[in-house]
Write a protein that holds these residues in place. Structure first.
Motif, short mmCIF file in Angstrom:
data_model
loop_
_atom_site.label_atom_id
_atom_site.label_comp_id
_atom_site.label_asym_id
_atom_site.label_seq_id
_atom_site.Cartn_x
_atom_site.Cartn_y
_atom_site.Cartn_z
N GLU A 98 -49.34 6.44 -51.42
CA GLU A 98 -47.87 6.41 -51.35
C GLU A 98 -47.41 7.37 -50.26
O GLU A 98 -47.86 8.51 -50.20
CB GLU A 98 -47.30 6.83 -52.71
N VAL A 99 -46.49 6.91 -49.41
CA VAL A 99 -45.98 7.70 -48.29
C VAL A 99 -44.46 7.75 -48.34
O VAL A 99 -43.81 6.75 -48.65
CB VAL A 99 -46.41 7.08 -46.94
N HIS A 100 -43.92 8.93 -48.01
CA HIS A 100 -42.48 9.08 -47.82
C HIS A 100 -42.25 9.91 -46.57
O HIS A 100 -42.88 10.95 -46.39
CB HIS A 100 -41.82 9.74 -49.03
N ILE A 101 -41.37 9.45 -45.72
CA ILE A 101 -41.08 10.12 -44.46
C ILE A 101 -40.45 11.49 -44.71
O ILE A 101 -40.85 12.48 -44.11
CB ILE A 101 -40.15 9.23 -43.59
N SER A 102 -39.49 11.53 -45.61
CA SER A 102 -38.84 12.80 -45.95
C SER A 102 -39.53 13.41 -47.17
O SER A 102 -40.29 12.73 -47.87
CB SER A 102 -37.35 12.57 -46.25
N ASN A 103 -39.25 14.66 -47.43
CA ASN A 103 -39.78 15.33 -48.61
C ASN A 103 -38.87 14.97 -49.78
O ASN A 103 -37.83 15.60 -49.99
CB ASN A 103 -39.86 16.83 -48.41
N PHE A 127 -43.76 14.58 -43.98
CA PHE A 127 -44.35 14.80 -42.66
C PHE A 127 -43.84 13.80 -41.63
O PHE A 127 -44.47 13.59 -40.60
CB PHE A 127 -45.88 14.73 -42.74
N GLY A 128 -42.73 13.16 -41.92
CA GLY A 128 -42.19 12.18 -40.99
C GLY A 128 -43.15 11.03 -40.80
O GLY A 128 -43.90 10.66 -41.71
N MET A 129 -43.16 10.48 -39.60
CA MET A 129 -44.03 9.34 -39.30
C MET A 129 -45.50 9.71 -39.33
O MET A 129 -46.36 8.86 -39.56
CB MET A 129 -43.67 8.73 -37.94
N LEU A 130 -45.80 10.99 -39.14
CA LEU A 130 -47.18 11.46 -39.22
C LEU A 130 -47.78 11.16 -40.60
O LEU A 130 -48.97 10.95 -40.73
CB LEU A 130 -47.26 12.96 -38.93
N GLY A 131 -46.94 11.10 -41.61
CA GLY A 131 -47.41 10.80 -42.96
C GLY A 131 -48.18 9.48 -43.03
O GLY A 131 -49.15 9.36 -43.79
N TYR A 132 -47.77 8.51 -42.25
CA TYR A 132 -48.46 7.23 -42.24
C TYR A 132 -49.87 7.37 -41.65
O TYR A 132 -50.83 6.78 -42.14
CB TYR A 132 -47.67 6.18 -41.45
N GLU A 133 -49.98 8.16 -40.58
CA GLU A 133 -51.30 8.41 -39.99
C GLU A 133 -52.18 9.17 -40.96
O GLU A 133 -53.38 8.87 -41.10
CB GLU A 133 -51.15 9.19 -38.68
N LEU A 134 -51.60 10.16 -41.65
CA LEU A 134 -52.36 10.91 -42.65
C LEU A 134 -52.82 9.99 -43.77
O LEU A 134 -53.95 10.12 -44.27
CB LEU A 134 -51.52 12.05 -43.20
N ALA A 135 -51.98 9.05 -44.15
CA ALA A 135 -52.35 8.10 -45.19
C ALA A 135 -53.49 7.21 -44.73
O ALA A 135 -54.42 6.92 -45.50
CB ALA A 135 -51.14 7.25 -45.58
N LEU A 136 -53.45 6.77 -43.48
CA LEU A 136 -54.54 5.95 -42.94
C LEU A 136 -55.85 6.75 -42.96
O LEU A 136 -56.90 6.24 -43.34
CB LEU A 136 -54.20 5.46 -41.53
N MET A 137 -55.77 8.02 -42.57
CA MET A 137 -56.93 8.89 -42.57
C MET A 137 -57.48 9.05 -44.00
O MET A 137 -58.68 8.92 -44.24
CB MET A 137 -56.55 10.27 -42.01
N ALA A 138 -56.59 9.31 -44.94
CA ALA A 138 -57.00 9.49 -46.33
C ALA A 138 -57.59 8.20 -46.90
O ALA A 138 -58.60 8.23 -47.62
CB ALA A 138 -55.81 9.94 -47.17
N LEU A 139 -56.99 7.08 -46.56
CA LEU A 139 -57.47 5.80 -47.07
C LEU A 139 -58.85 5.47 -46.50
O LEU A 139 -59.74 5.03 -47.23
CB LEU A 139 -56.47 4.71 -46.74
#
Length: 150
Positions: A98-103, A127-139
């Protein structure tokens, strides 16, 4: 090649226009293009989907159980009340981030609780849009592979 489904919920089609002070100036298309490039660098196929309709999101999650290796989801406002999306995620065997741009935990109180989080592998917020990259990394790590970043 591993297949990753990116699901963005209601109002995320308005990224770049909607509340840029909270969500930034990057459009959904720009976000998808950047994430797709990172996915390709890592021998992943990214399938992008956005909907303002709960049932369409549920259908995508159900279908993912047979043809997708993992899901990144920003459920938008559905985060706080969609037991139907929560149950759809709980019904599949694939990892979901699960990702959210804002906290969401630092915003209005109604945004603090996620009914989705308990059935996901993890939650990345603020983490803003970086959250999506972090999610890809985690996945990718959850799937047993290491992410490379050129």
């Amino acid at each position: 090649m591993r297949r990753i489904l990116l699901v963005n919920g209601p109002n995320l089609n308005r990224l770049g226009i909607r509340e840029p002070g909270t969500y930034g100036n990057v459009t959904l298309r720009e976000l998808e293009q950047k994430l797709d490039l990172l996915a390709k660098e890592n021998q992943l196929e990214l399938i992008c989907f956005q909907s303002n309709h709960e049932g369409e999101i549920i259908d995508q999650i159900h279908d993912a159980d047979t043809n997708i290796d993992g899901i990144i989801i920003n459920p938008g406002a559905f985060t706080h009340y969609s037991y139907a999306i929560r149950d759809a995620i709980a019904s599949i065997s694939k990892p979901v981030i699960e990702v959210h741009i804002s906290n969401i935990h630092a915003r209005e109180e109604f945004r603090h609780h996620s009914v989705i989080a308990p059935v996901t592998s993890g939650q990345i917020v603020g983490f803003g849009m970086l959250g999506y990259e972090l999610a890809l990394m985690a996945l990718k790590e959850r799937l047993g592979e290491e992410l490379t970043h050129d």
